[in-house]
Design a protein around this motif. Sequence first.
Motif, PDB file in Angstrom:
ATOM      1  N   TRP A 166       0.966  -1.169   0.117  1.00  0.00           N
ATOM      2  CA  TRP A 166       0.173   0.161  -0.026  1.00  0.00           C
ATOM      3  C   TRP A 166       0.698   1.357   0.074  1.00  0.00           C
ATOM      4  CZ3 TRP A 166       1.584  -2.335   4.583  1.00  0.00           C
ATOM      5  CH2 TRP A 166       1.635  -1.577   5.603  1.00  0.00           C
ATOM      6  N   ILE A 167       0.137   2.437  -0.220  1.00  0.00           N
ATOM      7  CA  ILE A 167       0.850   3.505  -0.255  1.00  0.00           C
ATOM      8  C   ILE A 167      -0.098   4.565   0.711  1.00  0.00           C
ATOM      9  CG2 ILE A 167       1.331   5.933  -1.608  1.00  0.00           C
ATOM     10  CD1 ILE A 167       1.247   4.026  -4.089  1.00  0.00           C
ATOM     11  N   SER A 168       0.804   5.305   1.823  1.00  0.00           N
ATOM     12  CA  SER A 168       0.239   6.151   2.679  1.00  0.00           C
ATOM     13  C   SER A 168       0.485   7.351   2.462  1.00  0.00           C
ATOM     14  CB  SER A 168       0.984   5.805   4.167  1.00  0.00           C
ATOM     15  OG  SER A 168       2.250   6.173   4.162  1.00  0.00           O
ATOM     16  N   SER A 169      -0.315   8.395   2.828  1.00  0.00           N
ATOM     17  CA  SER A 169      -0.222   9.538   2.570  1.00  0.00           C
ATOM     18  C   SER A 169      -0.290  10.302   3.919  1.00  0.00           C
ATOM     19  CB  SER A 169      -1.353  10.180   1.658  1.00  0.00           C
ATOM     20  OG  SER A 169      -2.650  10.163   2.632  1.00  0.00           O
ATOM     21  N   ASP A 170       0.489  11.439   3.842  1.00  0.00           N
ATOM     22  CA  ASP A 170       0.442  12.377   5.247  1.00  0.00           C
ATOM     23  C   ASP A 170       0.863  13.869   5.011  1.00  0.00           C
ATOM     24  OD1 ASP A 170       0.659  13.049   8.037  1.00  0.00           O
ATOM     25  OD2 ASP A 170       3.146  12.515   8.192  1.00  0.00           O
ATOM     26  N   LEU A 171       0.017  14.657   5.552  1.00  0.00           N
ATOM     27  CA  LEU A 171       0.142  16.072   5.395  1.00  0.00           C
ATOM     28  C   LEU A 171       0.427  16.651   6.812  1.00  0.00           C
ATOM     29  CD1 LEU A 171       0.447  18.621   3.682  1.00  0.00           C
ATOM     30  CD2 LEU A 171      -2.100  18.680   4.096  1.00  0.00           C
ATOM     31  N   LYS A 172       1.562  17.184   7.008  1.00  0.00           N
ATOM     32  CA  LYS A 172       2.070  17.571   8.318  1.00  0.00           C
ATOM     33  C   LYS A 172       1.818  19.117   8.270  1.00  0.00           C
ATOM     34  CE  LYS A 172       4.409  14.008   9.941  1.00  0.00           C
ATOM     35  NZ  LYS A 172       4.628  13.162  11.103  1.00  0.00           N
ATOM     36  N   LEU A 173       1.525  19.719   9.080  1.00  0.00           N
ATOM     37  CA  LEU A 173       1.273  21.195   9.170  1.00  0.00           C
ATOM     38  C   LEU A 173       2.349  22.037   8.785  1.00  0.00           C
ATOM     39  CD1 LEU A 173      -0.939  21.530  12.324  1.00  0.00           C
ATOM     40  CD2 LEU A 173      -1.701  21.611  10.125  1.00  0.00           C
ATOM     41  N   ALA A 174       3.751  21.499   9.198  1.00  0.00           N
ATOM     42  CA  ALA A 174       4.640  22.120   8.585  1.00  0.00           C
ATOM     43  C   ALA A 174       5.064  22.166   7.273  1.00  0.00           C
ATOM     44  CB  ALA A 174       5.956  21.924   9.488  1.00  0.00           C
ATOM     45  N   ARG A 175       4.368  21.154   6.506  1.00  0.00           N
ATOM     46  CA  ARG A 175       4.837  20.834   5.170  1.00  0.00           C
ATOM     47  C   ARG A 175       3.938  21.458   4.187  1.00  0.00           C
ATOM     48  NH1 ARG A 175       6.492  15.133   6.457  1.00  0.00           N
ATOM     49  NH2 ARG A 175       8.744  15.229   7.085  1.00  0.00           N
ATOM     50  N   LYS A 176       4.352  21.733   2.854  1.00  0.00           N
ATOM     51  CA  LYS A 176       3.408  22.514   1.943  1.00  0.00           C
ATOM     52  C   LYS A 176       2.769  21.277   1.060  1.00  0.00           C
ATOM     53  CE  LYS A 176       5.442  24.787  -1.859  1.00  0.00           C
ATOM     54  NZ  LYS A 176       6.135  25.866  -2.500  1.00  0.00           N
ATOM     55  N   HIS A 177       3.295  20.172   1.031  1.00  0.00           N
ATOM     56  CA  HIS A 177       3.029  19.192   0.103  1.00  0.00           C
ATOM     57  C   HIS A 177       2.446  17.728   0.926  1.00  0.00           C
ATOM     58  CE1 HIS A 177       4.188  21.271  -3.595  1.00  0.00           C
ATOM     59  NE2 HIS A 177       5.415  21.466  -2.783  1.00  0.00           N
ATOM     60  N   ILE A 178       1.536  16.947   0.200  1.00  0.00           N
ATOM     61  CA  ILE A 178       1.340  15.738   0.914  1.00  0.00           C
ATOM     62  C   ILE A 178       2.680  14.678   0.734  1.00  0.00           C
ATOM     63  CG2 ILE A 178      -0.216  13.666   0.667  1.00  0.00           C
ATOM     64  CD1 ILE A 178      -2.379  15.552  -0.432  1.00  0.00           C
ATOM     65  N   GLN A 179       2.883  14.169   1.767  1.00  0.00           N
ATOM     66  CA  GLN A 179       3.978  13.164   1.691  1.00  0.00           C
ATOM     67  C   GLN A 179       3.371  11.689   1.414  1.00  0.00           C
ATOM     68  OE1 GLN A 179       6.453  12.664   5.121  1.00  0.00           O
ATOM     69  NE2 GLN A 179       8.058  12.559   3.878  1.00  0.00           N
ATOM     70  N   TYR A 180       3.888  11.205   0.247  1.00  0.00           N
ATOM     71  CA  TYR A 180       3.432   9.679   0.050  1.00  0.00           C
ATOM     72  C   TYR A 180       4.470   8.490   0.392  1.00  0.00           C
ATOM     73  CZ  TYR A 180      -0.362  11.810  -2.317  1.00  0.00           C
ATOM     74  OH  TYR A 180      -1.390  12.785  -2.906  1.00  0.00           O
ATOM     75  N   ARG A 181       4.275   7.461   0.940  1.00  0.00           N
ATOM     76  CA  ARG A 181       5.271   6.514   1.132  1.00  0.00           C
ATOM     77  C   ARG A 181       4.831   5.091   0.887  1.00  0.00           C
ATOM     78  NH1 ARG A 181       9.298   7.387   5.356  1.00  0.00           N
ATOM     79  NH2 ARG A 181      10.508   5.417   5.298  1.00  0.00           N
ATOM     80  N   LEU A 182       5.812   4.256   0.269  1.00  0.00           N
ATOM     81  CA  LEU A 182       5.328   2.920  -0.291  1.00  0.00           C
ATOM     82  C   LEU A 182       5.591   2.085   0.971  1.00  0.00           C
ATOM     83  CD1 LEU A 182       4.730   0.840  -2.331  1.00  0.00           C
ATOM     84  CD2 LEU A 182       7.111   0.810  -2.999  1.00  0.00           C
TER      85      LEU A 182
END
Length: 156
Positions: free
Chosen positions: A35-51
């Motif tokens: 699966w691929i997860s997504s994470d948007l932290k407040l300090a980040r500008k873009h969604i971070q995806y991880r395999l």
Amino acid sequence: MQEPDEKRSDQGSKLLESGLRGYVAGVLDCDGSIWISSDLKLARKHIQYRLHVSVTNTRSDLPKWFAAQFGGASKSYPARSEKWRPEHRWACSGLRAASVVSLALPYLIIKHQQGLYALEFGSTITPGCKQLPDSFREIRARLYSEMLVLNKRGPA
């Protein structure tokens, strides 16, 4: 002296030679998840995806074997109720996950499409890159959405 990751890579090569790729694929098809997860932290500008890739079983020896062969983490969790057994899970992410999927892909049946998406995602992983190109962000967002559809629970 070899670094631990180099040693594991050599073991993965031995798996290729010894014909265990089909076994790895069978375990991923039955007891595994891609699966691929997504994470948007407040300090980040873009969604971070991880395999991610994992194997879950009621026996501890299978997840431990995956950890010994490919690295990653093997953890145990208590039973959720008296009717259930404890759960044992191996998991890895990023390039390590992509390499496990690459090894098993020719033999995956149930999760073949997830495997193809995982390899495409893996092609966008650039170690040490501080700024991911927008084209890679778009590919990852598309793959995340497509993987969600494939991994959706319930009737097709």
